[in-house]
Write a protein that holds these residues in place. Structure first.
Motif, PDB file in Angstrom:
ATOM      1  N   GLU A   1     -27.937  75.837 -50.394  1.00 15.61           N
ATOM      2  CA  GLU A   1     -26.498  75.660 -50.569  1.00 15.61           C
ATOM      3  C   GLU A   1     -25.683  76.232 -49.421  1.00 15.61           C
ATOM      4  O   GLU A   1     -24.490  75.965 -49.299  1.00 15.61           O
TER       5      GLU A   1
ATOM      6  N   HIS B   1     -33.765  70.386 -57.845  1.00 15.70           N
ATOM      7  CA  HIS B   1     -33.442  70.768 -59.229  1.00 15.70           C
ATOM      8  C   HIS B   1     -33.070  72.249 -59.348  1.00 15.70           C
ATOM      9  O   HIS B   1     -32.528  72.668 -60.358  1.00 15.70           O
ATOM     10  N   GLU B   2     -33.358  73.028 -58.301  1.00 14.50           N
ATOM     11  CA  GLU B   2     -33.036  74.460 -58.315  1.00 14.50           C
ATOM     12  C   GLU B   2     -31.621  74.742 -57.806  1.00 14.50           C
ATOM     13  O   GLU B   2     -31.127  75.851 -57.939  1.00 14.50           O
ATOM     14  N   ILE B   3     -30.988  73.755 -57.187  1.00 11.99           N
ATOM     15  CA  ILE B   3     -29.683  73.959 -56.558  1.00 11.99           C
ATOM     16  C   ILE B   3     -28.565  73.820 -57.582  1.00 11.99           C
ATOM     17  O   ILE B   3     -28.539  72.870 -58.351  1.00 11.99           O
ATOM     18  N   ASP B   4     -27.643  74.773 -57.546  1.00  7.91           N
ATOM     19  CA  ASP B   4     -26.512  74.724 -58.454  1.00  7.91           C
ATOM     20  C   ASP B   4     -25.260  75.200 -57.710  1.00  7.91           C
ATOM     21  O   ASP B   4     -25.190  76.364 -57.326  1.00  7.91           O
ATOM     22  N   PRO B   5     -24.300  74.323 -57.438  1.00  8.71           N
ATOM     23  CA  PRO B   5     -24.274  72.916 -57.803  1.00  8.71           C
ATOM     24  C   PRO B   5     -25.058  72.060 -56.816  1.00  8.71           C
ATOM     25  O   PRO B   5     -25.122  72.368 -55.619  1.00  8.71           O
ATOM     26  N   LEU B   6     -25.616  70.974 -57.324  1.00 10.79           N
ATOM     27  CA  LEU B   6     -26.411  70.062 -56.497  1.00 10.79           C
ATOM     28  C   LEU B   6     -25.587  69.513 -55.338  1.00 10.79           C
ATOM     29  O   LEU B   6     -26.082  69.393 -54.219  1.00 10.79           O
TER      30      LEU B   6
ATOM     31  N   SER C   1     -32.673  83.798 -59.488  1.00 10.85           N
ATOM     32  CA  SER C   1     -32.088  82.837 -60.414  1.00 10.85           C
ATOM     33  C   SER C   1     -33.171  82.259 -61.311  1.00 10.85           C
ATOM     34  O   SER C   1     -34.302  82.045 -60.882  1.00 10.85           O
TER      35      SER C   1
ATOM     36  N   HIS D   1     -33.526  71.497 -66.366  1.00 11.60           N
ATOM     37  CA  HIS D   1     -33.320  71.730 -64.932  1.00 11.60           C
ATOM     38  C   HIS D   1     -33.580  70.471 -64.113  1.00 11.60           C
ATOM     39  O   HIS D   1     -33.135  70.371 -62.974  1.00 11.60           O
TER      40      HIS D   1
ATOM     41  N   ARG E   1     -33.456  79.399 -62.188  1.00  8.51           N
ATOM     42  CA  ARG E   1     -33.800  78.071 -61.680  1.00  8.51           C
ATOM     43  C   ARG E   1     -34.826  78.147 -60.554  1.00  8.51           C
ATOM     44  O   ARG E   1     -35.497  77.177 -60.264  1.00  8.51           O
TER      45      ARG E   1
END
Length: 191
Positions: A95, A114-119, A2, A154, A4
């Protein structure tokens, strides 16, 4: 990988003298009041910036989680060189933590949220893995332009992360700014 996620080829940035001077790992870990038998989860453990010193502060297990196998291999080598035996190496995503509920006393989330999506998914997993009353140390880049660190889009502003953590069931018990670029939140699991 990713866009991110941290590039393992840049691992030297994770552990350098300037960072150690500005953000000494043992001093920051002291904010968690680690006890003799505490179990700790280090998210995005990388080369062991926090995992290795944490392993000397407890007889409990350090769960070193990283999504990159290369980083875990480096940490395994460093652990062996230093004779550290209480680290368990886990490949996985924040996650989707491959850990049991209420397993750890503390979580270290250093430059990874800040790398997690979604937080929200990552915060839910952190909350799930922590024991009741457990604490999470969050070290992040403030949302402002700096020479180093992730792109501005990010980053998570300290007040936004605080709100997200409170929404996920945490109480912020400490908020500090160790440098003009970074912030620390100490969050405790409610209930």
């Amino acid at each position: 990988m990713s866009e991110r996620r941290f590039d393992p080829a840049k691992f030297a940035k994770l552990d350098n003298p300037e960072r150690r001077k500005a953000l000494p790992p043992k001093k920051l870990l002291g904010m968690l009041a680690i006890q003799e038998n505490d179990d700790i989860l280090d998210l995005g453990a990388g080369t062991g910036y926090f995992s290795l010193p944490a392993a000397t502060m407890t007889k409990g297990t350090i769960y070193a989680l990283d999504v990159e196998p290369q980083m875990l291999e480096m940490l395994k080598e460093r652990s062996a060189e230093q004779g550290v035996v209480n680290i368990q190496f886990i490949e996985g995503k924040i996650e989707e933590l491959p850990l049991a509920d209420a397993l750890v006393d503390h979580v270290i989330a250093s430059y990874v949220l800040h790398e997690i999506d979604p937080l929200s998914a990552g915060l839910t997993e952190i909350h799930r893995a922590l024991k009741k009353g457990g604490k999470c140390l969050c070290l992040e880049w403030e949302k402002k332009e700096t020479e180093q660190g992730p792109p501005l889009h990010h980053r998570i502003h300290s007040s936004d992360l605080q709100q997200a953590m409170e929404a996920a069931g945490f109480t912020i018990i400490e908020k500090s700014f160790p440098t003009d670029q970074h912030y620390i939140l100490i969050a405790q699991k409610n209930g």
